[in-house]
Write a protein that holds these residues in place. Sequence first.
Motif, PDB file in Angstrom:
ATOM      1  N   GLU A  50      35.148  58.761  41.757  1.00 24.72           N
ATOM      2  CA  GLU A  50      33.724  58.878  42.085  1.00 24.72           C
ATOM      3  C   GLU A  50      32.971  57.629  41.645  1.00 24.72           C
ATOM      4  N   THR A  91      33.602  66.232  45.554  1.00 19.63           N
ATOM      5  CA  THR A  91      32.785  67.381  45.145  1.00 19.63           C
ATOM      6  C   THR A  91      33.481  68.689  45.493  1.00 19.63           C
ATOM      7  N   ASP A  92      34.055  68.753  46.700  1.00 22.52           N
ATOM      8  CA  ASP A  92      34.794  69.956  47.105  1.00 22.52           C
ATOM      9  C   ASP A  92      36.000  70.184  46.197  1.00 22.52           C
ATOM     10  N   ASP A 120      36.447  61.551  38.167  1.00 21.52           N
ATOM     11  CA  ASP A 120      35.385  60.689  37.639  1.00 21.52           C
ATOM     12  C   ASP A 120      35.633  59.221  37.992  1.00 21.52           C
ATOM     13  N   LEU A 123      32.959  61.027  48.769  1.00 16.63           N
ATOM     14  CA  LEU A 123      32.264  61.689  47.660  1.00 16.63           C
ATOM     15  C   LEU A 123      32.180  63.189  47.886  1.00 16.63           C
ATOM     16  N   SER A 124      31.922  63.557  49.123  1.00 14.51           N
ATOM     17  CA  SER A 124      31.835  64.985  49.453  1.00 14.51           C
ATOM     18  C   SER A 124      33.171  65.678  49.213  1.00 14.51           C
ATOM     19  N   ARG A 144      36.328  69.220  43.113  1.00 11.01           N
ATOM     20  CA  ARG A 144      35.843  69.684  41.811  1.00 11.01           C
ATOM     21  C   ARG A 144      35.581  71.198  41.857  1.00 11.01           C
ATOM     22  N   GLU A 145      34.950  71.654  42.911  1.00 14.61           N
ATOM     23  CA  GLU A 145      34.657  73.084  43.027  1.00 14.61           C
ATOM     24  C   GLU A 145      35.948  73.906  43.098  1.00 14.61           C
TER      25      GLU A 145
END
Length: 455
Positions: A37, A402-403, A34, A398-399, A405-406
């Motif tokens: 990001e 996101t990866d 967070d 950012l991507s 996080r997944e």
Amino acid sequence: MGLTSVGIGSGLDIGGIVTALVNAESAGKIAKFDVNEGKINAQISGIGSLKSAMSEFKDKLKTLTESATFGSQKVAVSTKDYLSATVDKTAVSGSYQVKVEQLAQSQKVGTAVVADKSSVIGEGSLTIAVGSGDSFNIDVVATDTLTEIMNKINNSDDNSDVTATIINGELGPQLVLGSKKTGEDNTINVIAADTDGNTGLADTFTMTEVTPAKNAIAYIDGVKVVSQENNISEAITGVSLTLTAADINKTTTLTVSKDTTKTKTAIEGFVTAYNSVMTTIKDLTSYNADTEKAGILQGDALPRSIQSQLRNMLSNQFSTADGDKMLANLGVTTTREGLLEVNSTKLTEVIAADKGAIAEMFSTENTGLASKMSALIDGYVKSGGIMESRDSTLDEQLSRITDSREQLNLRMSAFSDRLYKQFNAMDLVVANLNSQSNALQSRLDSLPGVVRKNN
């Protein structure tokens, strides 16, 4: 996913325990995601603000690279009752006295009066021409009335110079042809030829002048000027006149002077846009000791590089036919904060006395201030430029978050499943132990001489 109910054997809240353990394992990582990001999104926003300010600055620079911004002239007339005027940059500053004696007028000719506009005229042809222009032909059949002939003239694809209309006068209707061009060189010529053996068409189209053609006549500083039109563009260098009314006894004073407004507005716009870029950079990179808050791009080399390059360009001298020039020569100086300010009075005076040096200073290709700055800014804001590359880098970061996080979600899901299996296995063991304990207690209670104590 394992069971989420209270443990059957142990009575523990297995679901709550597993959730707490998963949250404890993932909370730190999620918080870090967070934070990172948020920083990246803030940087993207900051780069966007800077790019917007620089794009606006580039637009102002574009105006200063155009020759039309410099050396333009303006014109004023003492009264708008008789004429209006426009000028281009070739006009010579000065004052002119103009009198309008006569406006240009187009000729109108009329046919003979006929008894009825619905009556047939006669069979034949009409050849019509205006001045030295090409003629066009109208075929008239035996059943054509004056109205139908009028429509044929107006609708002819070859007719670009004549308008036909029927006027119902005191003596009866007649067809009137009007030239679309003014001046004595644009008179109307009509030749009628009968083909039915009668003279109806030829007699009717024996034309009489209704309104004479006239040339425009004006006097400029006493010099007579004659024009076929009311628009006179070659009488005074760089000045176009449009005559609107005539009175030889009235004089209109026409004054041509240098237009300082366009150049001044462009330079002031340049200063405002430059200050906007510098203020944006300061806000993005500074540190506020009172609030203990740093700008979102503090420590970033990109805005500092832009700031440094622009300031260095401002301090340069620029070669012109009138010698080397700097912004200070125009009344544009730098404040202690690194912004520009304009001495409006001095700037107006310099522009009024300028003989081309300001245009050279700003717009000379590759070496002028606006030209050089525009090239610099373009390298940053253009498609595929430095700022777009920075945006792409931030988007990639950012991507990756996101990866991550997944991936974390997948790991926590597996971790949760493993915990449920372990706790459920424990719960089963406890349940079995409890069952054995109850069975043993029951057997003990059934032995002879054993009396259960009631609590």
